[in-house]
Design a protein around this motif. Structure first.
Motif, short mmCIF file in Angstrom:
data_model
loop_
_atom_site.label_atom_id
_atom_site.label_comp_id
_atom_site.label_asym_id
_atom_site.label_seq_id
_atom_site.Cartn_x
_atom_site.Cartn_y
_atom_site.Cartn_z
N VAL A 168 4.28 -3.34 3.03
CA VAL A 168 3.79 -4.62 2.53
C VAL A 168 2.54 -5.01 3.31
O VAL A 168 2.46 -4.84 4.53
N LEU A 169 1.53 -5.55 2.60
CA LEU A 169 0.25 -5.92 3.21
C LEU A 169 0.04 -7.42 3.19
O LEU A 169 0.50 -8.11 2.28
N ASP A 170 -0.70 -7.91 4.22
CA ASP A 170 -1.27 -9.25 4.13
C ASP A 170 -2.77 -9.07 3.88
O ASP A 170 -3.28 -7.95 3.82
N ASP A 171 -3.52 -10.14 3.73
CA ASP A 171 -4.94 -10.04 3.37
C ASP A 171 -5.74 -9.25 4.39
O ASP A 171 -6.63 -8.47 4.05
N ALA A 172 -5.42 -9.43 5.69
CA ALA A 172 -6.19 -8.76 6.71
C ALA A 172 -5.96 -7.26 6.66
O ALA A 172 -6.89 -6.47 6.76
N ARG A 173 -4.71 -6.87 6.48
CA ARG A 173 -4.38 -5.45 6.51
C ARG A 173 -4.77 -4.76 5.22
O ARG A 173 -4.91 -3.54 5.17
N ALA A 174 -4.93 -5.51 4.15
CA ALA A 174 -5.27 -4.89 2.88
C ALA A 174 -6.62 -4.21 2.93
O ALA A 174 -6.88 -3.26 2.20
N MET A 175 -7.53 -4.69 3.81
CA MET A 175 -8.88 -4.14 3.87
C MET A 175 -8.99 -3.05 4.94
O MET A 175 -10.03 -2.43 5.10
N SER A 176 -7.94 -2.86 5.69
CA SER A 176 -7.99 -1.88 6.77
C SER A 176 -7.22 -0.63 6.42
O SER A 176 -6.39 -0.62 5.52
N GLY A 177 -7.49 0.45 7.14
CA GLY A 177 -6.77 1.69 6.92
C GLY A 177 -5.41 1.63 7.56
O GLY A 177 -5.15 0.82 8.44
N ARG A 225 0.84 -1.19 0.00
CA ARG A 225 0.00 0.00 0.00
C ARG A 225 0.88 1.25 0.00
O ARG A 225 1.88 1.33 0.73
N LEU A 226 0.52 2.25 -0.81
CA LEU A 226 1.24 3.51 -0.88
C LEU A 226 1.00 4.32 0.39
O LEU A 226 -0.14 4.56 0.78
N LEU A 227 2.07 4.72 1.03
CA LEU A 227 1.98 5.57 2.21
C LEU A 227 1.93 7.05 1.85
O LEU A 227 1.48 7.88 2.64
N VAL A 274 1.13 7.30 -8.78
CA VAL A 274 0.15 6.69 -7.88
C VAL A 274 -0.08 7.59 -6.67
O VAL A 274 0.71 8.50 -6.39
N THR A 275 -1.17 7.32 -5.96
CA THR A 275 -1.57 8.16 -4.84
C THR A 275 -1.57 7.38 -3.53
O THR A 275 -1.62 6.14 -3.52
N GLU A 276 -1.57 8.11 -2.44
CA GLU A 276 -1.56 7.52 -1.10
C GLU A 276 -2.78 6.61 -0.91
O GLU A 276 -3.89 6.94 -1.31
N GLY A 277 -2.56 5.44 -0.34
CA GLY A 277 -3.62 4.49 -0.06
C GLY A 277 -3.84 3.47 -1.15
O GLY A 277 -4.51 2.44 -0.93
N GLU A 278 -3.31 3.72 -2.35
CA GLU A 278 -3.50 2.78 -3.46
C GLU A 278 -2.71 1.50 -3.19
O GLU A 278 -1.60 1.54 -2.66
N VAL A 279 -3.29 0.36 -3.56
CA VAL A 279 -2.66 -0.93 -3.35
C VAL A 279 -2.06 -1.42 -4.66
O VAL A 279 -2.74 -1.43 -5.69
N LEU A 280 -0.79 -1.81 -4.62
CA LEU A 280 -0.08 -2.30 -5.80
C LEU A 280 0.24 -3.78 -5.64
O LEU A 280 0.46 -4.27 -4.52
N MET A 281 0.29 -4.48 -6.77
CA MET A 281 0.76 -5.85 -6.80
C MET A 281 2.26 -5.79 -7.12
O MET A 281 2.67 -5.26 -8.17
#
Length: 533
Positions: free
Chosen positions: A59-68, A6-8, A22-29
């Motif tokens: 870096v995100l895992d599945d749980a954190r990907a849906m959270s702020g 996730r972009l900080l 890209v912008t803050e909060g955007e998720v990249l693969m």
């Protein structure tokens, strides 16, 4: 499972150079993590691929990907490549015993890591480049323009307000009929490196060679090892990125305690140190004076060492110390630098040819030439030995003269073997030093070319309404500073070249004349023998 991040912070990359926007909060693969220099490759939700700075994401895992996530301030760029972002200095525990052999490995490893971690990257510079963000950044992060700090300085990635400059830090460039040049040093000095001594520690388990280094300015004598010269060289390279710092003589491990090798290294270290001492700017810097004057007190040495390694005025920040005449014409300076680039390439080829030919001739003097004259002396001597059989008084004079001629030619062969150390080898050493100096100038030419391109790009953007007059003026002013530094360095090199090569050739010819006079004297002495035969 593919890695996601996730972009900080917002990241406005150069799309044309393969970077993402890209912008803050955007998720990249994350597609690749081995791009290098702090960059990763990723893919956006709409399938766009590109590069982004590793330091701008988490870096995100599945749980954190849906959270702020909590946004932290963007990473800041530290102007000095010798200071950690967390404020710690380079290799603060330099060496409990500053003569320890292991220092070389630890110092090289540590300082190399610091440079890699803090090399200016677009990720760390993007926020500070906001005012001039329309000028494209160089995609090649390993180019001399980027590594020297030239791009950072031109584009304003380093603010002069964050750099503390004392009056003693000011570097003045003056205008002369020959163009910009460094203001002459008010207290010039030279150095001697002498009395090499083999020393040991740990009951003889470790050995090293220490040299006595004395400078004429303070007449202070200090002991220094090769590793201390190596440390000084690294510091000068870090601080003066657009100056021609000559390379040190190569290391050698096999036979490094041999008398001939130690003496040759002593000569080359003295040559290197005096080259540095003759530079109007480098000769006045703190790190050099610390090297030349600090005694064996460990506390004093470490204090000066830390000060040198925490110097803020290195790389891009150093250019803020420059005071130069106004009004440089960019196109004219570009032409001058380009002409010098052509000159330096031609000189490099000519000096290399001279070195190779002199080296070849040196080998002939101690090989074929020596043997040929000794063979001539031998056959003439054999003739004289044959004449010995005639014991008549009328023949004794001739016999003696012929034998003397054989001995004269044999002695001439010996002169050929000894002569190179007086004329050829000093000339070869001088050409080798200049090959090292010339190797530094292609990077300087490329830095200037890169700076001029930024000005041209800015002019184009001004016409398109994408840059303001004040922004272009600032870019141009900074380019003037960079140009002044490079032109002053070129002028210094050319002045040194004239002095050095005059000395090289005069010394060479004087020794050649002396050599041939010795040969002639040998032949004249032998000739005189026949008048009495």
């Amino acid at each position: 499972m593919a890695l996601r991040a996730r972009l900080l912070y917002d990241f406005e990359g150069d799309v044309s150079s393969g970077e993402l926007n890209v912008t803050e909060g955007e998720v990249l693969m994350v597609v690749r993590q081995d791009v290098g220099d702090g960059w990763w490759e990723g893919e956006t939700s709409n399938g766009t691929r590109g590069l982004f700075p590793e330091s701008y994401v988490e870096v995100l895992d599945d749980a954190r990907a849906m959270s702020g996530v909590h946004s932290a301030p963007p990473p800041s760029y530290n102007a000095s490549p010798l200071i950690r972002v967390d404020g710690g200095g380079v290799d603060d525990n330099w060496d409990d015993d500053w003569r320890e052999d292991s220092w070389e490995d630890s110092q090289q490893s540590s300082s190399g890591t610091m440079r890699d971690e803090n090399t200016l990257s677009p990720a760390r510079a993007s926020t500070s480049l906001g005012r001039m963000g329309t000028i494209r950044k160089n995609i090649n992060r390993f180019s001399s323009f980027v590594k020297s700090g030239g791009e950072s300085f031109i584009l304003g990635a380093v603010s002069s307000k964050k750099v503390k400059i004392a009056n003693t830090d000011i570097v003045e460039i003056v205008e002369t009929v020959d163009g910009p040049q460094w203001s002459p040093s008010s207290n010039p000095f030279d150095c001697t490196v002498e009395q090499p001594k083999k020393m040991s520690k740990f009951k003889g388990m470790k050995s090293y060679i220490a040299y006595q280094v004395t400078n004429s300015g303070t007449n202070t004598a200090v002991l220094r090892r090769y590793k201390h010269f190596d440390w000084l060289h690294e510091r000068l390279m870090e601080k003066f990125t657009l100056m021609s710092i000559p390379p040190l003589p190569d290391k050698q491990y096999a036979g490094r305690y041999g008398e001939e090798f130690v003496e040759k290294r002593r000569e080359k270290l003295q040559m290197w140190l005096n080259r540095v001492a003759r530079h109007p700017v480098v000769s006045q810097c703190h790190v050099l004076h610390h090297f030349l004057t600090c005694g064996e007190n460990e506390k004093d040495w470490k204090a000066g060492k830390r000060r040198a390694e925490k110097d803020d005025l290195v790389g891009a920040a150093f250019f803020f110390t420059i005071q130069h005449p106004p009004g440089l014409v960019i196109e004219m300076s570009d032409q001058q630098v380009e002409q010098f680039g052509k000159f330096s390439r031609q000189m490099d080829e000519a000096v290399m040819s001279l070195r190779d030919k002199m080296t070849n001739h040196c080998e002939k003097c101690s090989g074929p030439f020596k043997r040929e004259y000794e063979k001539i002396g031998m056959v003439i001597g054999n003739l004289g030995n044959c004449f010995v059989e005639d014991t008549g008084n009328y023949a004794l004079g001739l016999t003696t003269a012929v034998k003397h001629t054989g001995q004269a030619y044999f002695a001439i062969g010996q002169l050929y073997e000894e002569q190179p150390k007086y004329d050829l080898i000093p000339l070869i050493d001088g050409t080798k030093e200049y090959l090292g100096l010339l190797s530094t100038f292609p990077d300087l030419v490329q830095v200037h070319k890169g700076a001029v391109e930024k000005v041209k790009e800015g002019r184009k953007l001004l016409e398109e309404g994408k840059m303001t007059d004040s922004e272009l003026t600032e870019v141009t002013a900074r380019t003037d500073s960079l140009s002044s530094v490079i032109l002053a360095e070129i002028h210094h090199f050319q002045r040194e070249r004239v002095i050095d090569f005059k000395q090289f050739m005069v010394s060479f010819l004087q020794e050649q004349i002396s050599f041939h006079e010795k040969v002639i004297d040998k032949l004249k002495d032998s000739l005189a023998m026949y008048s009495e035969a």
